[in-house]
Each structure stands twice: as C-alpha cells, then as structure tokens.
Design a protein around this motif. Structure first.
Motif, short mmCIF file in Angstrom:
data_model
loop_
_atom_site.label_atom_id
_atom_site.label_comp_id
_atom_site.label_asym_id
_atom_site.label_seq_id
_atom_site.Cartn_x
_atom_site.Cartn_y
_atom_site.Cartn_z
N GLY A 56 67.61 59.53 88.80
CA GLY A 56 66.48 59.04 89.57
C GLY A 56 66.65 59.04 91.07
N VAL A 57 67.87 59.23 91.56
CA VAL A 57 68.12 59.17 93.00
C VAL A 57 67.54 60.42 93.67
N PRO A 58 66.61 60.27 94.60
CA PRO A 58 65.93 61.44 95.18
C PRO A 58 66.86 62.49 95.77
N TYR A 59 67.93 62.07 96.48
CA TYR A 59 68.79 63.09 97.09
C TYR A 59 69.65 63.81 96.06
N GLU A 60 69.65 63.33 94.81
CA GLU A 60 70.27 64.07 93.72
C GLU A 60 69.25 64.95 93.01
N VAL A 61 68.03 64.44 92.88
CA VAL A 61 66.98 65.18 92.18
C VAL A 61 66.60 66.46 92.93
N LYS A 62 66.44 66.36 94.25
CA LYS A 62 65.92 67.50 95.01
C LYS A 62 66.78 68.75 94.88
N PRO A 63 68.11 68.68 95.11
CA PRO A 63 68.90 69.91 94.96
C PRO A 63 68.98 70.40 93.52
N LEU A 64 68.94 69.48 92.55
CA LEU A 64 68.92 69.92 91.15
C LEU A 64 67.68 70.76 90.88
N ILE A 65 66.55 70.32 91.41
CA ILE A 65 65.29 71.04 91.22
C ILE A 65 65.31 72.38 91.95
N THR A 66 65.60 72.34 93.25
CA THR A 66 65.48 73.56 94.07
C THR A 66 66.58 74.58 93.80
N ASP A 67 67.80 74.11 93.59
CA ASP A 67 68.94 75.03 93.48
C ASP A 67 69.21 75.49 92.06
N LYS A 68 68.78 74.71 91.07
CA LYS A 68 69.16 75.04 89.69
C LYS A 68 67.98 75.20 88.74
N ILE A 69 67.09 74.25 88.72
CA ILE A 69 66.02 74.29 87.70
C ILE A 69 64.94 75.31 88.04
N ILE A 70 64.48 75.33 89.30
CA ILE A 70 63.47 76.31 89.69
C ILE A 70 63.98 77.74 89.49
N PRO A 71 65.19 78.08 89.96
CA PRO A 71 65.70 79.44 89.69
C PRO A 71 65.80 79.75 88.19
N TYR A 72 66.16 78.75 87.38
CA TYR A 72 66.24 78.95 85.93
C TYR A 72 64.86 79.27 85.36
N LEU A 73 63.86 78.52 85.79
CA LEU A 73 62.50 78.73 85.28
C LEU A 73 61.96 80.10 85.70
N ILE A 74 62.29 80.52 86.90
CA ILE A 74 61.83 81.83 87.38
C ILE A 74 62.44 82.95 86.54
N LEU A 75 63.72 82.79 86.18
CA LEU A 75 64.37 83.81 85.35
C LEU A 75 63.77 83.86 83.95
N GLN A 76 63.36 82.69 83.44
CA GLN A 76 62.85 82.63 82.08
C GLN A 76 61.40 83.07 81.97
N ASN A 77 60.65 82.94 83.05
CA ASN A 77 59.21 83.21 82.98
C ASN A 77 58.77 84.01 84.20
N PRO A 78 57.86 84.95 84.02
CA PRO A 78 57.29 85.66 85.18
C PRO A 78 56.52 84.67 86.05
N ILE A 79 56.63 84.83 87.36
CA ILE A 79 55.97 83.91 88.29
C ILE A 79 54.46 84.08 88.22
N ASN A 80 53.77 82.99 88.02
CA ASN A 80 52.31 82.98 88.06
C ASN A 80 51.93 82.18 89.31
N HIS A 81 51.66 82.86 90.40
CA HIS A 81 51.46 82.21 91.69
C HIS A 81 50.28 81.23 91.64
N LEU A 82 50.47 80.11 92.30
CA LEU A 82 49.39 79.14 92.49
C LEU A 82 49.13 79.03 93.98
#
Length: 416
Positions: A152-178
């Motif tokens: 829950g700590v924001p300064y832990e959540v942000k790098p997990l999202i930007t550095d690890k989870i978002i890149p993982y999701l991009i690899l798994q799925n084609p980008i559908n731009h919003l």
C-alpha cells in the motif's frame, strides 16, 4: 480489457489516509489503453476482501489490490488471498534472499527474522520483487483473470507499476491506445452548454465518448477514444474538436488542456510573461498550484504569504489607512497587494487573495467565507469578491486558487 482497483485498509475508510494509489494506477493503465471501470475501498477484513475480489472478478479482466501485505500479526490480506484463490502460503527463497540483501543494504540485518513473513507468498503466484520495500507484488491468474496484489505504500507501488507490471502487460497484450482530449469551457452553465452542442454530441462516432467535468466555474469536455491506431485516433479527435469551434468557440479557454495550471503555463511561456503571488487566506495554495507544473520556474518568480495585516503593510506596502478604513479583507487591500507584489518581484502579472477561510471570523469581524482576489497585468486589473461559507478551509483555498487561475487565463485569452 477492463480493470478494477481494490484499496484495502481501515485507515483509508476512516479518512486518516488518502488513497493516491488508485489515481496513479488508473493513469498508468490509461496510457496503455486499459480503462478502470470501478474502484472499491474495503476494510482489512478477510471476508470483506474476499467479497471485493468476487465483485471485481465479475466486472473486470485485470484486478489490482493495494494495501496490507505487512509483516505484523494484524495483517489479514494474505489470509484472504489464500482463501480466495484456494492456495497456501509458502516461503519463497528468492524473496527471502531479496529481503536479506535489502536489510544488509539498509544496515538493519537484526530485523530480518521479524520480516520473514514478507517472504511467505502464495505458492502459485508470479512474484514481482519490490525494490523499495519488503512486500513483493504477487500476481495470480484465475479463470482468465489476472490479479496483482500490491503493498500500500505509494513510493513502493509506483515503481512496481511503471517498471514491472506495465511492461509485463504490454508484452502480454497488444497496446490498445486510449486517447483523451479536454476542451475547457467557461462562462456558460452546464445545462445550456449541453443544449448548445446536443446535435454535435449525438452525431459523435460510437468509438468516441464524451464526459462533462465541472471544475470550479470551468467545464471540461473530455473526449475519449480507443483503438490500435494512434494516428487515426488523434485524427478522429481533431475532426470532432474542429466541429465544436463554431458552436462554443467564444467560451473556450483551451482546446487541448487538462488542468488550469497547465493551460496557464502554455500561455505564459508562449508570451514570455512572468507571474508572482501574494496570498493571505489561501495560505500558499495558489503558488503551489502554479508551481505544480514542471518548468514553472521559467515564469513564476516568487510569492509571499502575508497572513497578518501588519505584514501586508510592511512587505507589500499596503496602506495602513486603507486597512483602517476598509479592513484587511476588502477589494482595496487586494488591489494594493497586487501592486506591491508586482513591484516586489518585478513580474508582468501579480495575483493576490485576502479573506476569511474560517472557522472563525477575523479581527475585523469579516464574515467567514468572504474573499477578495485581485489579478493585475501591465494593462489590466480585475478584482472579484466571492462568498464561500459552505467550504472547509482546505476546499476553500483550493477553490479560490482554481478560480483565480481560471479568471487569469480568461483575461489573457481575451487580451492577446
């Protein structure tokens, strides 16, 4: 693909802590074309967490939980996750090694054993190590849904999202731009605006959605569209925005601006103008809003908070006679504050606020919620009175700051 966010924590529900994680995660997902359709906030209770996971699973394809995952005995999140997924907790050696290295780096090796529970993870989970904390992110897959369990700590959540989870999701799925376009409208009630653009709105292509978002006295018309071709999406939005120009052009202060401080930045930078502020009742909120934009040092030269009326006299040169005759909360004092502020910082534009934020009246017995603000350019001065007795102090300061910048943008747009 749609996402649901679950914020876990009694401290969020009690109002002691503000949930900033959901806002951040939603923004990051938006950039890769994944909309968030619901955000749930639940107590740190096993049955409640399981219920939220059930609800989220029925709504979305991606689920993000934030909160909990602590080493203390009162944390119930892992128990809830294990029961929901029909899994068990097991010691993950890789995570424990990561913890060991983290505590050595922080010179806290003596705390390693106390934090051993942090290395207990769901046995079937994919682990994303937390480089800034002790609780890793666990990703579970169930019935085609992906569930990311984050701390829950924001300064832990942000790098997990930007550095690890978002890149993982991009690899798994084609980008559908919003893609989003925001048109900022002023000087027209929402109901009248809706009537004025009704035919245009009804003729929008199915792929484009429209939202009305009131912000202070401004209305943001937000157009969203999604798809795989970014160039085509932007072209479609450009076409629709051009159709709006003859309908509401005179009421628009920005054709592609989101926040008022960002719109102001574009104008000030383009015209090479500088600005300063003198704040009493807003207590620095106005300067904070202006400087929240990267690059604001190019045009914001400084600000003062002369809260006490004697400081208005000493720092800004406000006349003691004016205060004696009109009190510190008056149009005349607001005007003299901008004069002094502009001279003090040698800027093209000066802003001032003076008022009574509450909960009590001031020493001149001015009514709570009364505020005067002045906007001064080299060729123009506007003074405005507002009466906002219903607003809490913090909301009062934010509303007034938004209103001042909105008025300033209108003035600059109309005096090119």
């Amino acid at each position: 693909m749609k996402a649901v966010l679950i914020t876990i924590g009694d401290e969020i529900l009690s109002g002691d802590t503000v949930d900033t994680n959901s806002n951040f995660i939603a923004g990051q997902l938006k950039m890769i074309g994944i909309p968030v359709i619901q955000i749930l906030t639940v107590a740190d209770d096993v049955q409640t967490i399981k219920g939220a996971l059930n609800t989220a699973s029925s709504l979305g394809d991606l689920i993000f939980t934030t909160g909990g995952l602590g080493p203390t005995k009162d944390d119930r999140t892992k128990t809830a996750f294990a029961q929901f997924f029909g899994d068990e907790l097991a010691l993950d050696e890789t995570t424990f090694l990561h913890l060991q290295q983290l505590f050595i780096k922080r010179k806290r090796e003596h705390l390693l054993e106390l934090n051993r529970p942090q290395a207990m993870v769901l046995s079937r989970a994919r682990i994303f190590q937390n480089e800034n904390g002790t609780a890793p992110c666990m990703m579970m897959e169930q019935e085609g849904k992906l569930v990311f369990c984050l701390p829950g700590v924001p300064y832990e959540v942000k790098p997990l999202i930007t550095d690890k989870i978002i890149p993982y999701l991009i690899l798994q799925n084609p980008i559908n731009h919003l893609v989003t376009r925001s048109v900022s409208v002023v000087g027209i009630p929402e109901s009248l605006l809706s009537e004025q653009i009704e035919k245009w709105e009804m003729a929008l292509p199915p792929a484009i959605s429209l939202s009305y978002l009131p912000v202070g006295n401004r209305i943001k018309l937000r157009l969203n569209c999604s798809g795989p071709n970014l160039e085509a999406l932007n072209a479609n939005l450009d076409t629709e925005v051009k159709k709006l120009q003859p309908l509401i052009g005179k009421n628009v202060i920005s054709w592609n601006g989101n926040e008022i401080q960002e719109i102001l930045k574009d104008i000030l930078v383009a015209r090479k103008l500088t600005i300063s502020s003198a704040e009493s009742c807003t207590g620095g909120a106005l300067a904070r809003l202006i400087t929240s934009v990267p690059g604001s040092s190019a045009y914001f030269l400084g600000g003062v908070i002369p809260y006490d009326y004697q400081k208005k006299i000493k720092i800004l040169g406000v006349s003691p006679q004016t205060i004696a005759a009109k009190t510190a909360v008056s149009a005349e004092v607001a005007q003299e504050m901008t004069l002094g502020c502009r001279d003090l910082f040698d800027t093209d534009i000066a802003l001032s606020t003076t008022g009574v934020a509450g909960p009590n009246t001031d020493e001149f017995d001015n009514e709570v919620g009364t505020v005067y603000y002045s906007i001064r350019t080299k060729s123009f001065e506007k003074t405005q009175k507002l009466h906002l007795p219903h607003l809490h102090r913090n909301d009062f300061a934010q509303f007034v700051s938004q209103r001042v910048l909105q008025d300033l943008v209108e003035i600059l747009v109309n005096t090119k």
